[in-house]
Design a protein around this motif. Structure first.
Motif, short mmCIF file in Angstrom:
data_model
loop_
_atom_site.label_atom_id
_atom_site.label_comp_id
_atom_site.label_asym_id
_atom_site.label_seq_id
_atom_site.Cartn_x
_atom_site.Cartn_y
_atom_site.Cartn_z
N HIS A 37 -44.39 53.45 30.53
CA HIS A 37 -43.51 52.98 29.45
C HIS A 37 -42.11 52.71 29.98
CE1 HIS A 37 -41.34 52.56 25.76
NE2 HIS A 37 -40.65 53.67 25.96
N GLU A 79 -43.68 53.58 18.47
CA GLU A 79 -43.85 54.43 19.64
C GLU A 79 -44.60 55.68 19.18
OE1 GLU A 79 -40.21 55.27 21.70
OE2 GLU A 79 -39.57 53.18 21.75
N GLN A 166 -51.43 51.04 21.90
CA GLN A 166 -51.07 52.04 22.90
C GLN A 166 -52.26 52.95 23.14
OE1 GLN A 166 -47.05 53.03 20.71
NE2 GLN A 166 -46.83 53.68 22.83
N GLY A 203 -47.18 50.18 26.01
CA GLY A 203 -47.83 49.40 24.97
C GLY A 203 -47.03 49.29 23.70
#
Length: 229
Positions: A37, A79, A166, A203
């Motif tokens: 990330h 997130e 993600q 992601g």
């Protein structure tokens, strides 16, 4: 206490299998705790000490919330994160003592006004306007530590409208949960009610009005949020 207006309600989270709620105090958020990330955001990982910021507990939203698209942004990002809830006080603790202070775990979504964050980074300004936003800490029901067991081999995932965005592993965290808590305890006296959002895998991406985001960690309660117009 005699006040000029009614105080805000105490933010709290549900606990799986319990009638009582977990009252939330402070929310600490760890940044750049997954190397992939950090790389996708164009950042380097600080391996000397964890990097963190904070959110107001009044910006907490429960799983299942219908969240208005935040004002002041055209680039809201998701997130997904493992959330750690403290159950006892910690001060200048080592990792072993820190691990014993965990009350439970949850799955959270750190929602970010990415365009405001990029602007702040360019000007070397704080991230408050990007991160500390109403409804930006969406967290599911907590699972007590003794019920969750070991999460070392757990996967962490986020889907938007059924599409995987993600998909990572908690084992990929640069700083483990005990290490994060031990570090924070050298700067603050951590207390029951404090939450730590432990960082997100790669992601991350945008959310639009009408999107439904669902975050999961193996063995924990799911978190879900719907973005409205």
């Amino acid at each position: 206490m005699d006040t000029f207006f009614e105080p805000r309600p105490q933010p709290a989270l549900a606990v799986a299998g319990a009638a009582r709620l977990y009252p939330v105090g402070r929310i600490f958020c760890i940044g750049r705790n997954y190397a992939a990330h950090a790389a996708e955001m164009g950042n380097e990982v600080d391996r000397e000490r964890p990097f963190f910021f904070t959110k107001s507990s009044h910006h907490l939203a429960a799983s299942g919330a219908l969240l208005p698209y935040p004002q002041g942004t055209e680039d809201l990002h998701h997130e997904v994160e493992l959330v750690v809830a403290l159950g006892s006080e910690l001060r200048d603790a080592g990792p072993e003592d820190a691990a014993a202070a965990v009350f439970g775990y949850g799955v959270g979504l750190d929602l970010t006004r990415r365009d405001l964050q990029a602007r702040a980074k360019d000007r070397r300004h704080p991230w408050d306007a990007a991160k500390d936003v109403e409804g930006s800490a969406v967290i599911g029901s907590l699972t007590r530590a003794e019920d969750a067991g070991s999460l070392e081999g757990a996967s962490i995932r986020l889907e938007v409208n059924g599409e995987v965005r993600q998909d990572g592993a908690l084992a990929d965290m640069i700083w483990s949960v005990p290490e994060l808590l031990a570090y924070l305890s050298t700067l603050y006296t951590l207390a029951p009610g404090d939450l730590v959002m432990t960082g997100t895998p790669s992601g991350v991406g945008p959310l639009a009005p009408g999107d439904v985001a669902v975050g999961t960690v193996d063995g924990l309660s799911t978190v879900q949020v719907t973005v409205s117009g």
